[in-house]
Design a protein around this motif. Structure first.
Motif, PDB file in Angstrom:
ATOM      1  N   LEU A  17       2.562  21.311  12.167  1.00 16.41           N
ATOM      2  CA  LEU A  17       2.177  20.868  10.833  1.00 16.41           C
ATOM      3  C   LEU A  17       0.687  20.553  10.795  1.00 16.41           C
ATOM      4  CD1 LEU A  17       5.136  18.406  10.080  1.00 16.41           C
ATOM      5  CD2 LEU A  17       5.026  20.870   9.670  1.00 16.41           C
ATOM      6  N   GLU A  18       0.091  20.762   9.644  1.00 14.25           N
ATOM      7  CA  GLU A  18      -1.321  20.441   9.436  1.00 14.25           C
ATOM      8  C   GLU A  18      -1.447  19.478   8.270  1.00 14.25           C
ATOM      9  OE1 GLU A  18      -5.629  22.559   8.386  1.00 14.25           O
ATOM     10  OE2 GLU A  18      -3.772  23.734   8.387  1.00 14.25           O
ATOM     11  N   ILE A  19      -2.171  18.389   8.484  1.00 14.05           N
ATOM     12  CA  ILE A  19      -2.408  17.402   7.446  1.00 14.05           C
ATOM     13  C   ILE A  19      -3.762  17.725   6.806  1.00 14.05           C
ATOM     14  CG2 ILE A  19      -2.528  14.959   6.886  1.00 14.05           C
ATOM     15  CD1 ILE A  19       0.139  15.909   8.040  1.00 14.05           C
ATOM     16  N   LEU A  20      -3.726  18.125   5.552  1.00 19.69           N
ATOM     17  CA  LEU A  20      -4.946  18.520   4.861  1.00 19.69           C
ATOM     18  C   LEU A  20      -5.704  17.323   4.300  1.00 19.69           C
ATOM     19  CD1 LEU A  20      -3.523  21.596   2.925  1.00 19.69           C
ATOM     20  CD2 LEU A  20      -4.731  21.583   5.100  1.00 19.69           C
ATOM     21  N   GLU A  21      -4.969  16.345   3.803  1.00 10.58           N
ATOM     22  CA  GLU A  21      -5.636  15.211   3.159  1.00 10.58           C
ATOM     23  C   GLU A  21      -4.658  14.056   3.038  1.00 10.58           C
ATOM     24  OE1 GLU A  21      -8.348  14.352  -0.868  1.00 10.58           O
ATOM     25  OE2 GLU A  21      -7.106  16.152  -0.696  1.00 10.58           O
ATOM     26  N   ALA A  22      -5.201  12.858   3.061  1.00  4.73           N
ATOM     27  CA  ALA A  22      -4.420  11.643   2.818  1.00  4.73           C
ATOM     28  C   ALA A  22      -5.200  10.766   1.861  1.00  4.73           C
ATOM     29  CB  ALA A  22      -4.143  10.895   4.119  1.00  4.73           C
ATOM     30  N   ARG A  23      -4.505  10.240   0.858  1.00  5.27           N
ATOM     31  CA  ARG A  23      -5.147   9.420  -0.154  1.00  5.27           C
ATOM     32  C   ARG A  23      -4.335   8.153  -0.392  1.00  5.27           C
ATOM     33  NH1 ARG A  23     -10.435  10.439  -1.072  1.00  5.27           N
ATOM     34  NH2 ARG A  23     -10.809  12.691  -1.111  1.00  5.27           N
ATOM     35  N   ILE A  24      -5.033   7.038  -0.577  1.00  6.26           N
ATOM     36  CA  ILE A  24      -4.379   5.782  -0.939  1.00  6.26           C
ATOM     37  C   ILE A  24      -4.089   5.807  -2.428  1.00  6.26           C
ATOM     38  CG2 ILE A  24      -4.628   3.281  -1.058  1.00  6.26           C
ATOM     39  CD1 ILE A  24      -6.392   3.394   1.391  1.00  6.26           C
TER      40      ILE A  24
ATOM     41  N   ILE B  60       0.847  -1.192   0.000  1.00  5.12           N
ATOM     42  CA  ILE B  60       0.000   0.000   0.000  1.00  5.12           C
ATOM     43  C   ILE B  60       0.881   1.240   0.000  1.00  5.12           C
ATOM     44  CG2 ILE B  60      -0.188  -0.022   2.531  1.00  5.12           C
ATOM     45  CD1 ILE B  60      -3.038   1.081   2.206  1.00  5.12           C
ATOM     46  N   GLY B  61       0.431   2.251  -0.693  1.00  2.00           N
ATOM     47  CA  GLY B  61       1.116   3.536  -0.732  1.00  2.00           C
ATOM     48  C   GLY B  61       0.120   4.660  -0.543  1.00  2.00           C
ATOM     49  N   ILE B  62       0.553   5.752   0.080  1.00  2.00           N
ATOM     50  CA  ILE B  62      -0.334   6.892   0.319  1.00  2.00           C
ATOM     51  C   ILE B  62       0.342   8.177  -0.120  1.00  2.00           C
ATOM     52  CG2 ILE B  62      -1.557   5.821   2.254  1.00  2.00           C
ATOM     53  CD1 ILE B  62       0.157   7.581   4.132  1.00  2.00           C
ATOM     54  N   ALA B  63      -0.471   9.175  -0.399  1.00  2.19           N
ATOM     55  CA  ALA B  63      -0.005  10.530  -0.668  1.00  2.19           C
ATOM     56  C   ALA B  63      -0.640  11.440   0.375  1.00  2.19           C
ATOM     57  CB  ALA B  63      -0.386  10.979  -2.072  1.00  2.19           C
ATOM     58  N   VAL B  64       0.171  12.259   1.019  1.00  4.48           N
ATOM     59  CA  VAL B  64      -0.284  13.126   2.109  1.00  4.48           C
ATOM     60  C   VAL B  64      -0.061  14.578   1.707  1.00  4.48           C
ATOM     61  CG1 VAL B  64       0.030  13.780   4.514  1.00  4.48           C
ATOM     62  CG2 VAL B  64       0.218  11.385   3.845  1.00  4.48           C
ATOM     63  N   ILE B  65      -1.113  15.373   1.768  1.00  6.55           N
ATOM     64  CA  ILE B  65      -1.027  16.807   1.500  1.00  6.55           C
ATOM     65  C   ILE B  65      -0.927  17.522   2.845  1.00  6.55           C
ATOM     66  CG2 ILE B  65      -2.160  18.799   0.449  1.00  6.55           C
ATOM     67  CD1 ILE B  65      -3.571  16.895  -1.432  1.00  6.55           C
ATOM     68  N   TRP B  66       0.123  18.309   3.021  1.00  2.00           N
ATOM     69  CA  TRP B  66       0.390  18.932   4.312  1.00  2.00           C
ATOM     70  C   TRP B  66       0.953  20.337   4.117  1.00  2.00           C
ATOM     71  CZ3 TRP B  66       5.442  20.275   5.829  1.00  2.00           C
ATOM     72  CH2 TRP B  66       6.444  19.879   4.944  1.00  2.00           C
ATOM     73  N   ARG B  67       1.041  21.069   5.222  1.00  2.34           N
ATOM     74  CA  ARG B  67       1.641  22.401   5.190  1.00  2.34           C
ATOM     75  C   ARG B  67       2.128  22.772   6.584  1.00  2.34           C
ATOM     76  NH1 ARG B  67      -3.625  26.472   4.661  1.00  2.34           N
ATOM     77  NH2 ARG B  67      -4.614  25.884   6.647  1.00  2.34           N
ATOM     78  N   VAL B  68       3.000  23.753   6.629  1.00  2.54           N
ATOM     79  CA  VAL B  68       3.521  24.270   7.896  1.00  2.54           C
ATOM     80  C   VAL B  68       2.605  25.395   8.373  1.00  2.54           C
ATOM     81  CG1 VAL B  68       5.461  25.399   9.045  1.00  2.54           C
ATOM     82  CG2 VAL B  68       5.885  23.667   7.286  1.00  2.54           C
ATOM     83  N   THR B  69       2.106  25.282   9.581  1.00  5.70           N
ATOM     84  CA  THR B  69       1.240  26.322  10.144  1.00  5.70           C
ATOM     85  C   THR B  69       1.939  27.142  11.217  1.00  5.70           C
ATOM     86  OG1 THR B  69       0.338  24.719  11.730  1.00  5.70           O
ATOM     87  CG2 THR B  69      -0.851  25.013   9.643  1.00  5.70           C
ATOM     88  N   ASP B  70       2.907  26.570  11.913  1.00  7.95           N
ATOM     89  CA  ASP B  70       3.647  27.284  12.958  1.00  7.95           C
ATOM     90  C   ASP B  70       5.130  27.038  12.721  1.00  7.95           C
ATOM     91  OD1 ASP B  70       4.972  27.953  15.486  1.00  7.95           O
ATOM     92  OD2 ASP B  70       2.954  28.078  16.328  1.00  7.95           O
ATOM     93  N   THR B  71       5.819  28.054  12.225  1.00  9.26           N
ATOM     94  CA  THR B  71       7.226  27.878  11.864  1.00  9.26           C
ATOM     95  C   THR B  71       8.109  27.649  13.082  1.00  9.26           C
ATOM     96  OG1 THR B  71       7.519  30.295  11.885  1.00  9.26           O
ATOM     97  CG2 THR B  71       6.966  29.263   9.777  1.00  9.26           C
ATOM     98  N   ALA B  72       7.790  28.277  14.205  1.00  9.65           N
ATOM     99  CA  ALA B  72       8.614  28.113  15.400  1.00  9.65           C
ATOM    100  C   ALA B  72       8.565  26.674  15.904  1.00  9.65           C
ATOM    101  CB  ALA B  72       8.166  29.087  16.486  1.00  9.65           C
ATOM    102  N   LYS B  73       7.369  26.095  15.968  1.00 11.70           N
ATOM    103  CA  LYS B  73       7.250  24.711  16.413  1.00 11.70           C
ATOM    104  C   LYS B  73       7.907  23.756  15.420  1.00 11.70           C
ATOM    105  CE  LYS B  73       2.961  25.205  19.079  1.00 11.70           C
ATOM    106  NZ  LYS B  73       1.547  24.786  19.199  1.00 11.70           N
TER     107      LYS B  73
END
Length: 326
Positions: free
Chosen positions: A235-242, A150-163
């Protein structure tokens, strides 16, 4: 537990252009004073020394494009974050810090053909865009013990640069590790295909959940699992897809035969049910319309013949009886 740093946005530092123009003006004055030197030796000496010092404020000029950020430290302490497009002027002694600057994963934004020096401020910028991480395929046993890939693709972004910079050693590698861990934790709860007496939700009731049939639910649980692990890293995870799902090669052929056998059984079951319905309908019509009276023996023979014709794999070959029925 140590206190986590809070992001501090330096909003009053977008004065890079006035500082640049001032430095250029001072350079022009020094050049003119050095060339003409109408005021004697002292002014000439200052015009020679001052240009050697004017490069210091230039080191504090930073340019950021949209969806970029720069974390600054001053003598090891967090000084603040430049966030958003603009031309900034900061303390020349501030140093940009990003431990994940040169990390290359299988994700959007990676460019292996461009080599950036580790000390460059360009490489220290943090992207605030939505990034796509695609980890390699993993071989995991489902809840029935069958190995699947199985493989997944994760869409993410940085929301707090200090953390993101100070909480973990490398937030990109940390995210990749948590994606692999969450994928294993969730996949082990599900069978590859729907199976009886399997509880995938943890409510104690058997359900029809499976990796193949409940991909949306599985992806959502994987996203929630990853988000719970990386929230402290800013970090914030917006979406995960198989993106890939299949049996492991060592059992793929056997499982294919199993699926084919199940399909054959389902098809045969439907054929038999339909054939019985048609035979019952034929007998009822004959009886209701008084077309022919059949005793139990003839009725059994007729049912047998109809079932053979309706359930057979080949077309029936009719036999004409030219004699008596008895």
């Amino acid at each position: 537990m140590k206190h986590q740093p809070e992001e501090k946005i330096l909003r009053s530092k977008q004065n890079g252009m006035p500082v640049l123009l001032l430095v250029l003006a001072l350079y022009a004055v020094c050049v003119a004073g050095y060339l003409f030197n109408p005021y004697g030796y002292l002014i000439g000496t200052l015009c020679r020394i001052l240009p050697l010092l004017l490069w210091i404020p230039l080191a504090g000029l930073k340019v950021l494009k949209p969806q970029e950020a720069l974390v600054l430290t001053l003598f090891g302490n967090y000084a603040g974050t430049l966030r958003g497009p603009g031309f900034y002027a900061v303390n020349p002694l501030c140093v940009a810090f990003n431990p994940a600057a040169n990390t290359k994963l299988s994700q959007s934004g990676d460019n292996g053909s461009v080599k950036v020096k580790a000390s460059s401020n360009v490489s220290k910028k943090i992207s605030l865009k939505n990034m796509t991480l695609s980890n390699g395929r993993q071989k995991i046993n489902d809840c029935l013990g069958n190995p699947v890939e199985i493989g997944i693709a994760v869409i993410w972004r940085v929301t707090d640069t200090a953390k993101a910079v100070f909480t973990v050693d490398n937030y990109m590698e940390y995210l990749s590790l948590q994606c692999d861990s969450a994928l294993r934790n969730i996949v082990r709860m599900y069978p590859y295909d729907a199976a009886p007496n399997i509880d995938t939700t943890g409510d104690g009731q058997a359900d029809e959940g499976s990796l193949q049939g409940s991909s949306e639910t599985v992806a959502r649980r994987i996203r929630d699992e990853i988000q719970s692990k990386v929230a402290d890293a800013g970090l914030e995870i917006l979406e995960a897809r198989i993106t890939y799902l299949a049996y492991a090669p060592e059992i793929a052929s056997v499982m294919l035969q199993r699926q084919q056998a199940r399909a054959v059984i389902d098809a045969r079951t439907m054929i038999v049910d339909s054939a019985v319905t048609m035979v019952d309908m034929a007998l009822s019509r004959l009886r209701e319309n008084n077309i022919v009276e059949l005793d139990e023996e003839r009725k059994a023979a007729m049912v047998s013949n109809l079932l053979v014709v309706l359930c057979g794999n080949r077309d029936a070959q009719p036999v004409v009886n030219s004699g008596s029925l008895y």
